[in-house]
Write a protein that holds these residues in place. Structure first.
Motif, PDB file in Angstrom:
ATOM      1  N   GLU A  81     -29.350  14.937 -16.528  1.00  0.00           N
ATOM      2  CA  GLU A  81     -28.679  13.727 -15.996  1.00  0.00           C
ATOM      3  C   GLU A  81     -28.653  13.740 -14.477  1.00  0.00           C
ATOM      4  O   GLU A  81     -28.899  12.727 -13.821  1.00  0.00           O
ATOM      5  CB  GLU A  81     -27.220  13.705 -16.481  1.00  0.00           C
ATOM      6  N   GLN A  82     -28.295  14.885 -13.922  1.00  0.00           N
ATOM      7  CA  GLN A  82     -28.226  14.992 -12.462  1.00  0.00           C
ATOM      8  C   GLN A  82     -29.613  14.852 -11.839  1.00  0.00           C
ATOM      9  O   GLN A  82     -29.765  14.235 -10.784  1.00  0.00           O
ATOM     10  CB  GLN A  82     -27.589  16.327 -12.068  1.00  0.00           C
ATOM     11  N   ALA A  83     -30.628  15.400 -12.513  1.00  0.00           N
ATOM     12  CA  ALA A  83     -31.995  15.266 -11.993  1.00  0.00           C
ATOM     13  C   ALA A  83     -32.387  13.788 -11.905  1.00  0.00           C
ATOM     14  O   ALA A  83     -33.036  13.365 -10.944  1.00  0.00           O
ATOM     15  CB  ALA A  83     -32.970  16.041 -12.884  1.00  0.00           C
ATOM     16  N   ILE A  84     -31.989  13.012 -12.888  1.00  0.00           N
ATOM     17  CA  ILE A  84     -32.276  11.567 -12.854  1.00  0.00           C
ATOM     18  C   ILE A  84     -31.672  10.958 -11.587  1.00  0.00           C
ATOM     19  O   ILE A  84     -32.317  10.202 -10.862  1.00  0.00           O
ATOM     20  CB  ILE A  84     -31.707  10.867 -14.109  1.00  0.00           C
ATOM     21  N   ALA A  85     -30.422  11.314 -11.307  1.00  0.00           N
ATOM     22  CA  ALA A  85     -29.731  10.752 -10.131  1.00  0.00           C
ATOM     23  C   ALA A  85     -30.396  11.193  -8.827  1.00  0.00           C
ATOM     24  O   ALA A  85     -30.562  10.393  -7.906  1.00  0.00           O
ATOM     25  CB  ALA A  85     -28.265  11.169 -10.148  1.00  0.00           C
ATOM     26  N   TRP A  86     -30.777  12.456  -8.742  1.00  0.00           N
ATOM     27  CA  TRP A  86     -31.405  12.958  -7.514  1.00  0.00           C
ATOM     28  C   TRP A  86     -32.763  12.290  -7.281  1.00  0.00           C
ATOM     29  O   TRP A  86     -33.168  12.044  -6.153  1.00  0.00           O
ATOM     30  CB  TRP A  86     -31.604  14.476  -7.596  1.00  0.00           C
ATOM     31  N   CYS A  87     -33.505  12.029  -8.362  1.00  0.00           N
ATOM     32  CA  CYS A  87     -34.851  11.435  -8.234  1.00  0.00           C
ATOM     33  C   CYS A  87     -34.807   9.946  -7.929  1.00  0.00           C
ATOM     34  O   CYS A  87     -35.821   9.379  -7.521  1.00  0.00           O
ATOM     35  CB  CYS A  87     -35.656  11.648  -9.521  1.00  0.00           C
ATOM     36  N   ASP A  88     -33.656   9.316  -8.119  1.00  0.00           N
ATOM     37  CA  ASP A  88     -33.560   7.874  -7.901  1.00  0.00           C
ATOM     38  C   ASP A  88     -33.909   7.547  -6.449  1.00  0.00           C
ATOM     39  O   ASP A  88     -33.343   8.114  -5.521  1.00  0.00           O
ATOM     40  CB  ASP A  88     -32.139   7.397  -8.229  1.00  0.00           C
ATOM     41  N   ARG A  89     -34.871   6.614  -6.272  1.00  0.00           N
ATOM     42  CA  ARG A  89     -35.358   6.331  -4.915  1.00  0.00           C
ATOM     43  C   ARG A  89     -34.413   5.432  -4.123  1.00  0.00           C
ATOM     44  O   ARG A  89     -34.594   5.269  -2.917  1.00  0.00           O
ATOM     45  CB  ARG A  89     -36.772   5.742  -4.974  1.00  0.00           C
ATOM     46  N   ASN A  90     -33.431   4.853  -4.764  1.00  0.00           N
ATOM     47  CA  ASN A  90     -32.453   4.038  -4.053  1.00  0.00           C
ATOM     48  C   ASN A  90     -31.092   4.708  -3.950  1.00  0.00           C
ATOM     49  O   ASN A  90     -30.449   4.690  -2.910  1.00  0.00           O
ATOM     50  CB  ASN A  90     -32.289   2.684  -4.741  1.00  0.00           C
ATOM     51  N   PHE A  91     -30.663   5.338  -5.043  1.00  0.00           N
ATOM     52  CA  PHE A  91     -29.315   5.915  -5.071  1.00  0.00           C
ATOM     53  C   PHE A  91     -29.340   7.433  -4.900  1.00  0.00           C
ATOM     54  O   PHE A  91     -28.283   8.058  -4.873  1.00  0.00           O
ATOM     55  CB  PHE A  91     -28.612   5.542  -6.379  1.00  0.00           C
ATOM     56  N   GLY A  92     -30.533   8.020  -4.810  1.00  0.00           N
ATOM     57  CA  GLY A  92     -30.627   9.472  -4.686  1.00  0.00           C
ATOM     58  C   GLY A  92     -31.552   9.881  -3.558  1.00  0.00           C
ATOM     59  O   GLY A  92     -31.689   9.181  -2.563  1.00  0.00           O
ATOM     60  N   ILE A  93     -32.205  11.034  -3.720  1.00  0.00           N
ATOM     61  CA  ILE A  93     -33.131  11.538  -2.704  1.00  0.00           C
ATOM     62  C   ILE A  93     -34.482  10.826  -2.860  1.00  0.00           C
ATOM     63  O   ILE A  93     -35.130  10.464  -1.885  1.00  0.00           O
ATOM     64  CB  ILE A  93     -33.318  13.072  -2.883  1.00  0.00           C
ATOM     65  N   GLY A  94     -34.878  10.642  -4.110  1.00  0.00           N
ATOM     66  CA  GLY A  94     -36.169  10.033  -4.396  1.00  0.00           C
ATOM     67  C   GLY A  94     -37.215  11.094  -4.658  1.00  0.00           C
ATOM     68  O   GLY A  94     -37.496  11.918  -3.791  1.00  0.00           O
ATOM     69  N   ALA A  95     -37.766  11.104  -5.884  1.00  0.00           N
ATOM     70  CA  ALA A  95     -38.818  12.064  -6.231  1.00  0.00           C
ATOM     71  C   ALA A  95     -39.361  11.728  -7.616  1.00  0.00           C
ATOM     72  O   ALA A  95     -38.715  11.021  -8.396  1.00  0.00           O
ATOM     73  CB  ALA A  95     -38.280  13.492  -6.236  1.00  0.00           C
ATOM     74  N   ASP A  96     -40.562  12.295  -7.883  1.00  0.00           N
ATOM     75  CA  ASP A  96     -41.138  12.155  -9.227  1.00  0.00           C
ATOM     76  C   ASP A  96     -40.560  13.203 -10.177  1.00  0.00           C
ATOM     77  O   ASP A  96     -40.727  13.095 -11.392  1.00  0.00           O
ATOM     78  CB  ASP A  96     -42.660  12.302  -9.169  1.00  0.00           C
ATOM     79  N   GLY A  97     -39.906  14.232  -9.614  1.00  0.00           N
ATOM     80  CA  GLY A  97     -39.323  15.257 -10.476  1.00  0.00           C
ATOM     81  C   GLY A  97     -38.545  16.279  -9.670  1.00  0.00           C
ATOM     82  O   GLY A  97     -38.619  16.306  -8.438  1.00  0.00           O
ATOM     83  N   VAL A  98     -37.770  17.112 -10.369  1.00  0.00           N
ATOM     84  CA  VAL A  98     -37.040  18.216  -9.743  1.00  0.00           C
ATOM     85  C   VAL A  98     -37.622  19.517 -10.284  1.00  0.00           C
ATOM     86  O   VAL A  98     -37.801  19.664 -11.496  1.00  0.00           O
ATOM     87  CB  VAL A  98     -35.533  18.165 -10.061  1.00  0.00           C
ATOM     88  N   ILE A  99     -37.916  20.454  -9.376  1.00  0.00           N
ATOM     89  CA  ILE A  99     -38.513  21.729  -9.775  1.00  0.00           C
ATOM     90  C   ILE A  99     -37.565  22.865  -9.411  1.00  0.00           C
ATOM     91  O   ILE A  99     -37.046  22.914  -8.297  1.00  0.00           O
ATOM     92  CB  ILE A  99     -39.881  21.917  -9.085  1.00  0.00           C
TER      93      ILE A  99
END
Ligand code: ZDP
Length: 336
Positions: A81-99
């Motif tokens: 769930e948190q990875a979804i939020a971090w990857c969000d390009r508007n509400f988070g950092i923005g990314a295709d994934g978290v590694i």
């Protein structure tokens, strides 16, 4: 309020209001100890230090990832769930994934786990493992000369043991292992479990496509076309991804053979959508090209974000060479 939406997604809440938690509640719920995230200052006791967690942003040909130093524990410090939020390009950092760079297992130096931007967990990630190799070298003090080049890491992944090599010219060459060609192992039901899927028809969006399926740890469906520019990828991609013949969903590549040693590729990634590059996809596509007699065993694959060199060596292993670039470091802090 947009801020609330972002925050509540990171907490896994379906409600639209900010939740009020004490520091200890929040720490327990988020399960990340002192690295807890996703809360605003309002949500914690005012006298406490705001909770932050450090990350580094990398990309491999524009396929971008948030890298997290997770070497102190075997479980990822972020939930899906948190990875979804971090990857969000508007509400988070923005990314295709978290590694996550995790402790090694099964004799490997380190373990890699990755969450796609939709929170799902793929087995492998070609561009991501190049980024991970650079990130690990940085953590080990490469800028102080602590890592002699070339240097090879043994990385345990859900797709098996993968070996990225940092080269003196800054490129990363990765031994991606052997391609998996049997339908049952890819997995797809397009053929009997012990058969290959080479140039087989599949119906997607009311149209029949001739596809070849290859797993590089993660599953890929490759279609050769005259001109990749004309493919309506955003429309077709999700329909391939969710076709019921692919029980674990699928990454979808469209390939134009410009010359036997030069392929052009566009990709719709499982769990991430259109991306600028896909390392496992480039490897799978070259293998598919060879199986269809369309390309050499060594070719350049041009993706929207740049090019990769791919070789299917005579020992059956696939080698991928390409760049990985650090972009910035930061701290996740929703109070800022
Ligand atoms: O298999 C999947 O679900 C992919 N989305 C994983 C990521 C693959 C990647 N783009 C790559 O380069 O191999 C990172």
């Amino acid at each position: 309020m947009p801020e609330n939406r972002g925050r509540c997604r990171s907490l896994g809440s379906s409600g639209s209001n900010v939740q009020t938690l004490t520091f200890s509640d929040a720490t327990a719920r988020l399960g990340c100890g002192d690295g807890g995230i996703g809360l605003s200052k309002m949500d914690i006791e005012p006298s406490r230090t705001p909770m932050t967690l450090q990350f580094t942003k990398y990309h491999g040909l524009g396929n971008d990832f948030i890298l997290i130093d997770n070497r102190h524990q075997a479980d990822p410090v972020l939930s899906q769930e948190q990875a979804i939020a971090w990857c969000d390009r508007n509400f988070g950092i923005g990314a295709d994934g978290v590694i996550f760079a995790l402790p090694g297992q099964n004799g490997a130096d380190y373990t890699m786990r990755i969450f796609n931007s939709d929170g799902s967990e793929p087995e492998m990630c070609g561009n991501g493992i190049r980024c991970l190799a650079k990130f690990l070298a940085e953590l080990e003090g490469a800028d102080r000369g602590a890592v002699a080049l070339p240097h090879t890491y043994k990385i345990h992944t859900l797709g098996g043991l993968i070996a990225p090599q940092l080269q003196a010219d800054g490129q990363v060459k990765v031994d991606m292992g052997e391609p998996i060609l049997l339908a049952g192992q890819i997995p797809t039901t397009l053929a009997a479990a012990t058969d290959k899927v080479v140039n087989q028809p599949v119906v997607v969006a009311d149209q029949s496509w001739q596809v070849t399926c290859v797993s590089m740890g993660n599953p890929h469906c490759i279609t050769f076309v005259e001109d990749v520019a004309t493919i309506p990828l955003a429309e077709l991609g999700p329909q391939f991804e969710h076709q019921s013949v692919f029980p674990k969903r699928i990454n979808t590549e469209f390939i134009q053979v410009v010359r036997p040693d030069y392929l052009k590729m566009r990709v719709w990634e499982r769990g991430a959508g259109i991306t600028l590059a896909c390392g496992t996809g480039a490897c799978a596509s070259l293998v598919a090209g060879v199986l269809n007699g369309k390309c050499d065993r060594h070719a350049t694959v041009e993706l929207p974000g740049g090019s990769l060199e791919i070789q299917w060596a005579t020992d059956n292993r696939v080698l991928m060479t390409g760049p990985a670039q650090k972009v910035f470091t930061g701290r996740w802090a929703t109070d800022s």
